[in-house]
Write a protein that holds these residues in place. Structure first.
Motif, short mmCIF file in Angstrom:
data_model
loop_
_atom_site.label_atom_id
_atom_site.label_comp_id
_atom_site.label_asym_id
_atom_site.label_seq_id
_atom_site.Cartn_x
_atom_site.Cartn_y
_atom_site.Cartn_z
N PRO A 1 6.51 -4.41 -13.97
CA PRO A 1 6.23 -4.07 -12.56
C PRO A 1 6.60 -2.62 -12.29
CG PRO A 1 8.27 -5.33 -12.72
CD PRO A 1 7.65 -5.32 -14.10
N GLY A 2 6.07 -2.07 -11.23
CA GLY A 2 6.40 -0.70 -10.84
C GLY A 2 6.78 -0.64 -9.37
N ILE A 3 7.51 0.40 -9.01
CA ILE A 3 7.92 0.55 -7.62
C ILE A 3 7.99 2.03 -7.26
CG2 ILE A 3 10.43 0.59 -8.05
CD1 ILE A 3 10.68 -1.26 -5.53
N VAL A 4 7.53 2.35 -6.06
CA VAL A 4 7.57 3.72 -5.53
C VAL A 4 8.64 3.77 -4.45
CG1 VAL A 4 6.28 5.55 -4.39
CG2 VAL A 4 5.12 4.03 -6.00
N LEU A 5 9.54 4.73 -4.55
CA LEU A 5 10.61 4.86 -3.57
C LEU A 5 10.16 5.75 -2.41
CD1 LEU A 5 13.80 5.25 -5.80
CD2 LEU A 5 12.43 3.21 -5.27
N VAL A 6 10.26 5.22 -1.20
CA VAL A 6 9.88 5.96 0.02
C VAL A 6 11.17 6.25 0.79
CG1 VAL A 6 8.49 5.93 2.11
CG2 VAL A 6 7.68 4.73 0.07
N GLY A 7 11.51 7.52 0.90
CA GLY A 7 12.80 7.90 1.45
C GLY A 7 12.87 7.86 2.96
N GLY A 8 14.07 8.19 3.46
CA GLY A 8 14.31 8.19 4.89
C GLY A 8 13.93 9.52 5.52
N SER A 9 14.35 9.73 6.75
CA SER A 9 13.95 10.93 7.49
C SER A 9 14.61 12.16 6.89
CB SER A 9 14.35 10.80 8.96
OG SER A 9 15.75 10.68 9.08
N GLY A 10 14.04 13.31 7.19
CA GLY A 10 14.57 14.55 6.67
C GLY A 10 13.80 15.05 5.46
N ASP B 1 0.85 8.97 1.12
CA ASP B 1 1.61 9.45 -0.04
C ASP B 1 2.13 8.28 -0.87
OD1 ASP B 1 1.19 11.97 0.98
OD2 ASP B 1 3.24 12.23 1.74
N ALA B 2 2.65 7.26 -0.18
CA ALA B 2 3.18 6.10 -0.88
C ALA B 2 2.09 5.37 -1.66
CB ALA B 2 3.85 5.15 0.11
N VAL B 3 0.93 5.21 -1.05
CA VAL B 3 -0.18 4.54 -1.73
C VAL B 3 -0.63 5.35 -2.93
CG1 VAL B 3 -2.58 3.79 -1.49
CG2 VAL B 3 -0.93 3.33 0.35
N ALA B 4 -0.69 6.68 -2.79
CA ALA B 4 -1.07 7.54 -3.91
C ALA B 4 -0.08 7.40 -5.06
CB ALA B 4 -1.17 8.99 -3.45
N GLY B 5 1.21 7.29 -4.72
CA GLY B 5 2.22 7.09 -5.76
C GLY B 5 2.04 5.77 -6.47
N ALA B 6 1.70 4.74 -5.70
CA ALA B 6 1.46 3.42 -6.30
C ALA B 6 0.28 3.47 -7.27
CB ALA B 6 1.22 2.38 -5.22
N VAL C 1 2.68 -3.49 -8.52
CA VAL C 1 3.31 -2.24 -8.11
C VAL C 1 3.58 -2.31 -6.61
CG1 VAL C 1 3.04 0.26 -7.85
CG2 VAL C 1 2.22 -0.88 -9.93
N GLY C 2 4.83 -2.11 -6.23
CA GLY C 2 5.20 -2.23 -4.82
C GLY C 2 5.94 -1.01 -4.31
N LEU C 3 6.51 -1.13 -3.11
CA LEU C 3 7.18 -0.02 -2.44
C LEU C 3 8.59 -0.41 -2.05
CD1 LEU C 3 4.36 1.10 0.03
CD2 LEU C 3 4.83 2.02 -2.25
#
Length: 461
Positions: A57-66, A110-115, A129-131
């Motif tokens: 499986p794969g996972i893309v990390l989506v960060g917080g603000s800033g 951006d997240a979808v492109a990373g996936a 592949v998830g987020l």
């Protein structure tokens, strides 16, 4: 000559190819670039565990603000990779994202492109592949999943069930309380100040509502976690919103849980305001991953990837010292019109003095100056908390920011100077002079209106 050209071409291709290397922890890291929303080039790192059985499986990390550089989420990336989950962590975009502008749609792209990047990699199961979304990513990751069939699952930590402005208002009130600020000033921040900020239209994505997105996640397995000491989003209320919305969507694989001894980011804390251990980021401790935090996420992802997504469940939420306060949306005209009229009323007297019309009364001049100062200071002092954070209130004296005590002193001075001005007018018998009336009435009306306005702003509390 041909051999030399071939060698040079091979060397060029080798240099241009993504760089892969193994660190001392045994994980393989590969530097990558990919096109995000709007075609923006993004830079990231793919982490994987050599020898892990595939397809993985794969996972893309989506960060917080800033700004969100990838190094901030290194611990999570390594934890997923050690568990055999190929992980992409990337630097956040700087185009289309700023302190005053947030486009969650672009971040979701951006997240979808990373996936899709992970789906194209050898050894990764393209259907698994998830987020992972942290804080602001708790809004972005579900949005991306609702837009794309490429997202197999969603994990969130510290996601808010409310819009950004209501969430930030709660965050500030919680931190003010921790600093010893009393309820009266906290009510000002959560009430008039928040409404004023909303009326300016400058708070980024202030009214974004995550509820419709959550209600649209019908089949996507979701693991939503909060630190039990979360001090930045309301954990108990947010968990209830996630649970209700996903249940209403008919999602049968939505797990709601809490991280013991976890802060907003799921890292170790004693009270939600400190971080225990872990690496330094911009000179501050990130805190090490809370016990069982990584294991909870990785075991859940592996179960989903194996075709055994856990059934929906919800853990009992922790206590929440403060409840959130709704912030009326829209550009409420009365919020900014009232101080504008007060400023005009107090400014009328010194402006008329510049035109040299009529006698100058010293008490009224003081009233005008104090009134102008009090109105500006009232708005600026409370709204500054939204701009500079809870640091804007230091030092705290008698449960109030020291600057707020100055504002309250100015308000008292306005009332006193209004009474002195009225007495001076009567004593000098200038009430029949139309020029005096023309100059004094605006300031007098402003002084009368100032009292209920100051009460509404909490200056009198």
């Amino acid at each position: 000559m041909a051999a030399l050209c071939a060698a040079l071409a091979g060397a060029f291709l080798l240099l241009a190819a993504p760089r892969a290397y193994a660190a001392g922890d045994g994980l393989v890291r590969q530097e990558v670039t990919f096109r995000g929303g709007g075609g923006l080039l993004l830079h990231g790192t793919v982490l994987s565990k050599p020898g892990a059985p595939g397809p993985r499986p794969g996972i893309v990390l989506v960060g917080g603000s800033g700004p969100g550089p990838r190094e901030e989420y290194r611990q999570e990336a390594e934890a997923f990779a050690r568990a055999g989950i190929t992980t992409l962590v990337h630097d956040k975009r700087t185009v289309g994202y700023s302190r005053l502008h947030r486009d969650f749609g672009l971040l979701a792209d951006d997240a979808v492109a990373g996936a899709r990047l992970l789906q194209s990699r050898s050894g990764v199961n393209p259907r698994q592949v998830g987020l992972w979304g942290f804080s602001e990513g708790g809004w972005v990751a579900p949005l991306a999943a609702s837009r794309s069939t490429d997202i197999a699952f969603v994990v969130t930590i510290g996601g808010s069930g409310y819009d950004p402005l209501r969430t930030q208002t709660w965050n500030l009130a919680t931190h003010l309380r921790h600093q010893g600020v009393g309820e009266s000033f906290r009510r000002t921040v959560a009430g008039p100040a928040a409404r004023f900020v909303a009326s300016t239209g400058q708070f980024p994505a202030a009214g974004y509502d995550p509820l419709p997105v959550l209600e649209g996640l019908h089949r996507t397995p979701v693991l939503a976690l909060w630190g039990d000491h979360d001090a930045q989003v309301p954990p108990r209320e947010s968990a209830q919103i996630f649970r209700t919305a996903l249940a209403r969507a008919g999602n049968r694989h939505a797990v709601i849980g809490f991280v013991a001894d976890g802060a907003h980011n799921g890292h170790r804390t004693s009270d939600g305001f400190d971080r225990i251990g872990g690496p330094l980021f911009h000179g501050k401790k990130l805190g090490e991953l809370a016990p069982r935090y990584a294991q909870t996420m990785t075991s859940w992802v592996r179960a989903v990837a194996a075709g055994r997504p856990p059934a929906s469940s919800a853990a009992t939420g922790p206590g929440q010292a403060l409840a959130t306060t709704p912030v009326p949306g829209g550009h409420a005209w009365y919020v900014w019109l009232a101080p504008a009229l007060l400023l005009l009323g107090f400014a009328a007297y010194p402006v008329s003095a510049l035109l040299r019309r009529g006698p100058v009364l010293r008490p009224v001049r003081w009233l005008a100056g104090l009134g102008l100062s009090a109105v500006v200071a009232t708005v600026a002092c409370s709204v500054a908390v939204f701009v500079a954070g809870d640091g804007a209130v230091a030092p705290v004296v008698w449960g109030r920011p020291a600057l707020w005590l100055v504002v309250q002193g100015l308000a008292v001075a306005v009332v006193v100077s209004a009474c002195v001005s009225a007495a001076a007018l009567r004593r000098r018998r200038l009430a029949s002079n139309w020029r005096v009336w023309l100059r004094v009435v605006p300031a007098g009306l402003a002084a009368v209106a100032f009292v209920p306005w100051a009460v509404w702003w909490g200056v009198a509390a």
